[in-house]
Design a protein around this motif. Sequence first.
Motif, PDB file in Angstrom:
ATOM      1  N   GLN A 197      -2.994  -3.143 -12.841  1.00 10.38           N
ATOM      2  CA  GLN A 197      -1.964  -2.300 -12.229  1.00 10.38           C
ATOM      3  C   GLN A 197      -1.606  -2.800 -10.838  1.00 10.38           C
ATOM      4  N   ALA A 198      -2.620  -3.186 -10.061  1.00 16.50           N
ATOM      5  CA  ALA A 198      -2.363  -3.706  -8.711  1.00 16.50           C
ATOM      6  C   ALA A 198      -1.576  -5.011  -8.775  1.00 16.50           C
ATOM      7  N   LEU A 199      -1.948  -5.904  -9.705  1.00 16.45           N
ATOM      8  CA  LEU A 199      -1.227  -7.170  -9.846  1.00 16.45           C
ATOM      9  C   LEU A 199       0.211  -6.935 -10.306  1.00 16.45           C
ATOM     10  N   HIS A 200       0.406  -5.958 -11.169  1.00 14.66           N
ATOM     11  CA  HIS A 200       1.758  -5.647 -11.632  1.00 14.66           C
ATOM     12  C   HIS A 200       2.652  -5.243 -10.459  1.00 14.66           C
ATOM     13  N   VAL A 201       2.126  -4.421  -9.563  1.00 12.49           N
ATOM     14  CA  VAL A 201       2.904  -4.003  -8.393  1.00 12.49           C
ATOM     15  C   VAL A 201       3.234  -5.214  -7.530  1.00 12.49           C
ATOM     16  N   MET A 202       2.265  -6.099  -7.312  1.00 12.57           N
ATOM     17  CA  MET A 202       2.510  -7.312  -6.512  1.00 12.57           C
ATOM     18  C   MET A 202       3.601  -8.164  -7.144  1.00 12.57           C
ATOM     19  N   HIS A 203       3.430  -8.467  -8.423  1.00  6.53           N
ATOM     20  CA  HIS A 203       4.355  -9.389  -9.085  1.00  6.53           C
ATOM     21  C   HIS A 203       5.755  -8.796  -9.231  1.00  6.53           C
ATOM     22  N   GLU A 204       5.839  -7.492  -9.479  1.00 11.22           N
ATOM     23  CA  GLU A 204       7.144  -6.840  -9.575  1.00 11.22           C
ATOM     24  C   GLU A 204       7.891  -6.895  -8.249  1.00 11.22           C
ATOM     25  N   ASN A 205       7.125  -6.990  -7.152  1.00 11.04           N
ATOM     26  CA  ASN A 205       7.732  -7.053  -5.821  1.00 11.04           C
ATOM     27  C   ASN A 205       7.720  -8.474  -5.253  1.00 11.04           C
TER      28      ASN A 205
ATOM     29  N   GLY B 239     -14.883   5.720  -7.205  1.00  9.35           N
ATOM     30  CA  GLY B 239     -14.963   4.315  -6.837  1.00  9.35           C
ATOM     31  C   GLY B 239     -13.975   3.489  -7.634  1.00  9.35           C
ATOM     32  N   ILE B 240     -13.027   2.851  -6.971  1.00  6.53           N
ATOM     33  CA  ILE B 240     -12.031   2.039  -7.668  1.00  6.53           C
ATOM     34  C   ILE B 240     -11.994   0.628  -7.065  1.00  6.53           C
ATOM     35  N   PRO B 241     -11.637  -0.382  -7.877  1.00  7.15           N
ATOM     36  CA  PRO B 241     -11.590  -1.755  -7.373  1.00  7.15           C
ATOM     37  C   PRO B 241     -10.318  -2.016  -6.559  1.00  7.15           C
ATOM     38  N   ILE B 242     -10.489  -2.671  -5.430  1.00 11.52           N
ATOM     39  CA  ILE B 242      -9.377  -3.011  -4.543  1.00 11.52           C
ATOM     40  C   ILE B 242      -9.364  -4.522  -4.333  1.00 11.52           C
ATOM     41  N   LEU B 243      -8.192  -5.140  -4.471  1.00 15.82           N
ATOM     42  CA  LEU B 243      -8.047  -6.578  -4.224  1.00 15.82           C
ATOM     43  C   LEU B 243      -7.764  -6.839  -2.748  1.00 15.82           C
ATOM     44  N   TYR B 244      -8.575  -7.694  -2.143  1.00 11.32           N
ATOM     45  CA  TYR B 244      -8.377  -8.080  -0.743  1.00 11.32           C
ATOM     46  C   TYR B 244      -7.792  -9.486  -0.651  1.00 11.32           C
TER      47      TYR B 244
ATOM     48  N   SER C 191       0.823  -1.218   0.000  1.00 10.83           N
ATOM     49  CA  SER C 191       0.000   0.000   0.000  1.00 10.83           C
ATOM     50  C   SER C 191       0.849   1.257   0.000  1.00 10.83           C
ATOM     51  N   ALA C 192       2.122   1.123   0.378  1.00 14.62           N
ATOM     52  CA  ALA C 192       3.027   2.282   0.313  1.00 14.62           C
ATOM     53  C   ALA C 192       3.480   2.540  -1.124  1.00 14.62           C
ATOM     54  N   LEU C 193       3.278   1.537  -2.002  1.00 15.76           N
ATOM     55  CA  LEU C 193       3.710   1.655  -3.393  1.00 15.76           C
ATOM     56  C   LEU C 193       2.590   2.061  -4.332  1.00 15.76           C
ATOM     57  N   THR C 194       1.345   1.762  -3.957  1.00 17.80           N
ATOM     58  CA  THR C 194       0.204   2.087  -4.806  1.00 17.80           C
ATOM     59  C   THR C 194      -1.043   2.282  -3.956  1.00 17.80           C
ATOM     60  N   ALA C 195      -1.946   3.125  -4.434  1.00 20.68           N
ATOM     61  CA  ALA C 195      -3.208   3.363  -3.731  1.00 20.68           C
ATOM     62  C   ALA C 195      -4.235   2.279  -4.021  1.00 20.68           C
ATOM     63  N   LEU C 196      -3.871   1.288  -4.833  1.00 17.15           N
ATOM     64  CA  LEU C 196      -4.812   0.251  -5.243  1.00 17.15           C
ATOM     65  C   LEU C 196      -4.796  -0.957  -4.307  1.00 17.15           C
TER      66      LEU C 196
END
Length: 232
Positions: free
Chosen positions: A99-107, A128-133, A46-51
């Motif tokens: 975009q959220a998955l890209h941040v996860m996989h890159e890290n 309203g934006i989608p957030i992965l839990y 969450s420090a890397l992206t708001a998603l």
Amino acid sequence: SERSVLLVQKRQEEPQKQYILKVLHHPSLIQKTLFIQSAQTTKRLSALTALMPNILHIHEEVPAILMQANGQRSLASILENNGPISPLYTLQVGIYIAQALHVMHENHFLHGNIKLTNVFFEERQGVGIPILYDIGQRLYAENSQELTYSQLAFVAPETGFNLQHANIQTDIYAFGMLLNTMILGHFPFNGKNAPMMYQDILAHKDAPSLRDLAPGVDPDFVRIIDWCTAFN
């Protein structure tokens, strides 16, 4: 183990804030460790992206996590109440999730459990934006019999339905299946229950294409989804 989610709404004059207190009941040591690791991973991401979910506090002893979630609605409830989602809006949602998955996989993190009930729409700065839990909270399923109807469609068949074999490719498969299901308003596989759906999945070489199920969808978008949901 049973996991309960309690949505607590703290009413103030302005602004109105909502909080989620998520508690893992009577976990095994492995489940507790995974739960805490998932929360810590989410907080770092969450420090890397708001998603990402907005985790305010991790209580390791209980274990429990406290999150802020304003105006939250699950993708599962949206589909249940409103039916299919337009291809254009599905594409917009897909870009956020990609975009959220890209941040996860890159890290070097996997989600491992992408499904309708783990996608929530939240108000962030009035949008309203989608957030992965449940990032990294992989299910303890080692075969199809341990998966529910709502989980089965999102598990890449090449894993043998053993979620301990999850990897970046299986995250991509689940992502594509999410887009497919949003456009159709239901799973692309037939079957009224998990065993019936399992048999239908085994009868296919790849996931059913929107090219046949929803012919009006842009062919380029369909090719992207088909690439994600190929059985390989």
